[in-house]
Write a protein that holds these residues in place. Structure first.
Motif, PDB file in Angstrom:
ATOM      1  N   SER A  71       0.850  -1.182   0.000  1.00  0.00           N
ATOM      2  CA  SER A  71       0.000   0.000   0.000  1.00  0.00           C
ATOM      3  C   SER A  71       0.889   1.237   0.000  1.00  0.00           C
ATOM      4  CB  SER A  71      -0.944  -0.009   1.206  1.00  0.00           C
ATOM      5  OG  SER A  71      -0.224   0.024   2.416  1.00  0.00           O
ATOM      6  N   ARG A  72       0.261   2.378  -0.193  1.00  0.00           N
ATOM      7  CA  ARG A  72       1.009   3.629  -0.225  1.00  0.00           C
ATOM      8  C   ARG A  72       0.169   4.747   0.359  1.00  0.00           C
ATOM      9  NH1 ARG A  72       2.676   4.492  -6.143  1.00  0.00           N
ATOM     10  NH2 ARG A  72       3.293   6.569  -5.364  1.00  0.00           N
ATOM     11  N   ASP A  73       0.855   5.709   0.965  1.00  0.00           N
ATOM     12  CA  ASP A  73       0.209   6.905   1.490  1.00  0.00           C
ATOM     13  C   ASP A  73       0.869   8.087   0.787  1.00  0.00           C
ATOM     14  OD1 ASP A  73      -0.606   9.156   2.888  1.00  0.00           O
ATOM     15  OD2 ASP A  73      -0.626   8.137   4.815  1.00  0.00           O
ATOM     16  N   ASP A  74       0.194   8.621  -0.203  1.00  0.00           N
ATOM     17  CA  ASP A  74       0.782   9.694  -1.000  1.00  0.00           C
ATOM     18  C   ASP A  74       0.853  11.018  -0.236  1.00  0.00           C
ATOM     19  OD1 ASP A  74      -0.679   8.489  -4.128  1.00  0.00           O
ATOM     20  OD2 ASP A  74       1.189   7.969  -3.112  1.00  0.00           O
ATOM     21  N   GLU A  75       0.084  11.151   0.810  1.00  0.00           N
ATOM     22  CA  GLU A  75       0.177  12.359   1.629  1.00  0.00           C
ATOM     23  C   GLU A  75       1.438  12.337   2.489  1.00  0.00           C
ATOM     24  OE1 GLU A  75      -1.857  14.922   1.260  1.00  0.00           O
ATOM     25  OE2 GLU A  75      -2.863  13.733  -0.288  1.00  0.00           O
ATOM     26  N   GLU A  76       1.830  11.137   2.906  1.00  0.00           N
ATOM     27  CA  GLU A  76       3.001  10.976   3.767  1.00  0.00           C
ATOM     28  C   GLU A  76       4.232  10.511   2.994  1.00  0.00           C
ATOM     29  OE1 GLU A  76       3.179  11.797   6.927  1.00  0.00           O
ATOM     30  OE2 GLU A  76       1.070  12.416   6.971  1.00  0.00           O
ATOM     31  N   ASN A  77       4.101  10.357   1.673  1.00  0.00           N
ATOM     32  CA  ASN A  77       5.222   9.872   0.847  1.00  0.00           C
ATOM     33  C   ASN A  77       5.815   8.579   1.413  1.00  0.00           C
ATOM     34  OD1 ASN A  77       4.869  12.079  -0.766  1.00  0.00           O
ATOM     35  ND2 ASN A  77       6.768  13.110  -0.189  1.00  0.00           N
ATOM     36  N   THR A  78       4.951   7.647   1.729  1.00  0.00           N
ATOM     37  CA  THR A  78       5.391   6.410   2.367  1.00  0.00           C
ATOM     38  C   THR A  78       4.790   5.202   1.667  1.00  0.00           C
ATOM     39  OG1 THR A  78       5.587   7.541   4.491  1.00  0.00           O
ATOM     40  CG2 THR A  78       5.523   5.141   4.536  1.00  0.00           C
ATOM     41  N   LEU A  79       5.621   4.207   1.482  1.00  0.00           N
ATOM     42  CA  LEU A  79       5.235   2.916   0.915  1.00  0.00           C
ATOM     43  C   LEU A  79       5.242   1.882   2.036  1.00  0.00           C
ATOM     44  CD1 LEU A  79       4.753   1.374  -1.861  1.00  0.00           C
ATOM     45  CD2 LEU A  79       7.191   0.814  -1.727  1.00  0.00           C
ATOM     46  N   TYR A  80       4.289   0.971   2.003  1.00  0.00           N
ATOM     47  CA  TYR A  80       4.187  -0.050   3.046  1.00  0.00           C
ATOM     48  C   TYR A  80       4.161  -1.452   2.447  1.00  0.00           C
ATOM     49  CZ  TYR A  80       2.650   3.893   5.915  1.00  0.00           C
ATOM     50  OH  TYR A  80       2.563   5.085   6.578  1.00  0.00           O
ATOM     51  N   LEU A  81       4.555  -2.412   3.277  1.00  0.00           N
ATOM     52  CA  LEU A  81       4.389  -3.818   2.936  1.00  0.00           C
ATOM     53  C   LEU A  81       3.963  -4.547   4.207  1.00  0.00           C
ATOM     54  CD1 LEU A  81       4.623  -5.900   0.611  1.00  0.00           C
ATOM     55  CD2 LEU A  81       6.872  -6.498   1.559  1.00  0.00           C
ATOM     56  N   GLU A  82       2.719  -4.969   4.233  1.00  0.00           N
ATOM     57  CA  GLU A  82       2.193  -5.760   5.345  1.00  0.00           C
ATOM     58  C   GLU A  82       2.457  -7.217   5.033  1.00  0.00           C
ATOM     59  OE1 GLU A  82       0.454  -4.268   7.988  1.00  0.00           O
ATOM     60  OE2 GLU A  82       0.469  -6.216   9.010  1.00  0.00           O
ATOM     61  N   MET A  83       3.160  -7.891   5.937  1.00  0.00           N
ATOM     62  CA  MET A  83       3.545  -9.277   5.708  1.00  0.00           C
ATOM     63  C   MET A  83       2.948 -10.162   6.794  1.00  0.00           C
ATOM     64  SD  MET A  83       7.530  -8.769   4.589  1.00  0.00           S
ATOM     65  CE  MET A  83       8.056  -8.376   6.248  1.00  0.00           C
ATOM     66  N   ASN A  84       2.120 -11.082   6.397  1.00  0.00           N
ATOM     67  CA  ASN A  84       1.476 -12.015   7.327  1.00  0.00           C
ATOM     68  C   ASN A  84       1.868 -13.447   6.996  1.00  0.00           C
ATOM     69  OD1 ASN A  84      -0.067  -9.924   8.652  1.00  0.00           O
ATOM     70  ND2 ASN A  84      -1.395  -9.879   6.853  1.00  0.00           N
ATOM     71  N   SER A  85       1.608 -14.332   7.944  1.00  0.00           N
ATOM     72  CA  SER A  85       1.898 -15.764   7.756  1.00  0.00           C
ATOM     73  C   SER A  85       3.318 -15.964   7.234  1.00  0.00           C
ATOM     74  CB  SER A  85       0.890 -16.381   6.783  1.00  0.00           C
ATOM     75  OG  SER A  85      -0.434 -16.212   7.246  1.00  0.00           O
ATOM     76  N   LEU A  86       4.253 -15.312   7.875  1.00  0.00           N
ATOM     77  CA  LEU A  86       5.638 -15.349   7.398  1.00  0.00           C
ATOM     78  C   LEU A  86       6.212 -16.750   7.490  1.00  0.00           C
ATOM     79  CD1 LEU A  86       6.778 -11.935   8.807  1.00  0.00           C
ATOM     80  CD2 LEU A  86       7.019 -12.648   6.427  1.00  0.00           C
ATOM     81  N   LYS A  87       7.071 -17.056   6.504  1.00  0.00           N
ATOM     82  CA  LYS A  87       7.724 -18.351   6.420  1.00  0.00           C
ATOM     83  C   LYS A  87       9.233 -18.145   6.503  1.00  0.00           C
ATOM     84  CE  LYS A  87       4.165 -19.888   3.148  1.00  0.00           C
ATOM     85  NZ  LYS A  87       3.924 -20.458   1.793  1.00  0.00           N
ATOM     86  N   THR A  88       9.945 -19.209   6.842  1.00  0.00           N
ATOM     87  CA  THR A  88      11.397 -19.085   6.928  1.00  0.00           C
ATOM     88  C   THR A  88      11.991 -18.642   5.603  1.00  0.00           C
ATOM     89  OG1 THR A  88      11.597 -21.451   6.467  1.00  0.00           O
ATOM     90  CG2 THR A  88      11.581 -20.780   8.788  1.00  0.00           C
ATOM     91  N   GLU A  89      11.380 -19.050   4.505  1.00  0.00           N
ATOM     92  CA  GLU A  89      11.895 -18.666   3.189  1.00  0.00           C
ATOM     93  C   GLU A  89      11.656 -17.197   2.847  1.00  0.00           C
ATOM     94  OE1 GLU A  89       9.855 -21.241   3.873  1.00  0.00           O
ATOM     95  OE2 GLU A  89       8.397 -21.553   2.245  1.00  0.00           O
ATOM     96  N   ASP A  90      10.945 -16.469   3.703  1.00  0.00           N
ATOM     97  CA  ASP A  90      10.790 -15.024   3.509  1.00  0.00           C
ATOM     98  C   ASP A  90      11.973 -14.251   4.085  1.00  0.00           C
ATOM     99  OD1 ASP A  90       7.331 -15.463   4.256  1.00  0.00           O
ATOM    100  OD2 ASP A  90       8.204 -15.120   2.278  1.00  0.00           O
ATOM    101  N   THR A  91      12.878 -14.938   4.758  1.00  0.00           N
ATOM    102  CA  THR A  91      14.060 -14.286   5.324  1.00  0.00           C
ATOM    103  C   THR A  91      14.886 -13.651   4.213  1.00  0.00           C
ATOM    104  OG1 THR A  91      14.169 -15.760   7.223  1.00  0.00           O
ATOM    105  CG2 THR A  91      16.215 -14.667   6.570  1.00  0.00           C
ATOM    106  N   ALA A  92      15.134 -12.357   4.339  1.00  0.00           N
ATOM    107  CA  ALA A  92      15.852 -11.620   3.298  1.00  0.00           C
ATOM    108  C   ALA A  92      16.016 -10.172   3.749  1.00  0.00           C
ATOM    109  CB  ALA A  92      15.086 -11.647   1.982  1.00  0.00           C
ATOM    110  N   VAL A  93      16.814  -9.436   3.005  1.00  0.00           N
ATOM    111  CA  VAL A  93      16.825  -7.983   3.127  1.00  0.00           C
ATOM    112  C   VAL A  93      15.786  -7.446   2.152  1.00  0.00           C
ATOM    113  CG1 VAL A  93      18.161  -5.867   2.896  1.00  0.00           C
ATOM    114  CG2 VAL A  93      19.258  -7.946   3.759  1.00  0.00           C
TER     115      VAL A  93
END
Length: 121
Positions: A71-93
């Motif tokens: 998602s994004r908030d154009d008023e705040e110039n911010t990008l988001y990533l909501e991550m649920n049900s995380l798995k070990t294979e999601d480990t990363a930078v």
């Protein structure tokens, strides 16, 4: 000067959740398609999700479809990533980047410094 500053990473157990943020400056964020990419140890940069201006066309890699939400908030110039049900294979930078489908070809200056996400029990 383009600046992209990610935050929100950390250590989380499998099945847990995290919300990443990316504060953008130095360019017209509102009129710029954006994406999240990630790089796991020993692996190439992988596109995760992209969103176009006006929050249109949010798309996801198959590996995160149904679990991550961009998602994004154009008023705040911010990008988001909501991550649920995380798995070990999601480990990363995780990096935010300019462009809907950022890749290893994206100029380095169009990508932030990254935030580490570690999924482990």
């Amino acid at each position: 000067e383009v600046q992209l500053v990610e935050s929100g990473g950390g250590l989380v157990q499998p099945g847990g959740s995290l919300r990443l943020s990316c504060a953008a400056s130095g360019f017209l964020f509102r009129w710029t398609d954006m994406s999240w990419v990630r790089q796991a140890p020993g692996k190439e940069l992988e596109w995760v999700s992209g969103i176009k201006t006006g929050s249109r066309n949010a798309t996801y890699a198959d590996s995160v479809q149904g679990r991550f939400t961009i998602s994004r908030d154009d008023e705040e110039n911010t990008l988001y990533l909501e991550m649920n049900s995380l798995k070990t294979e999601d480990t990363a930078v995780y990096y935010c980047a300019i462009g809907w489908r950022a890749s290893s070809s994206t100029p380095r200056g169009h990508r932030g410094q990254g935030t580490q996400v570690t999924v482990s029990s």
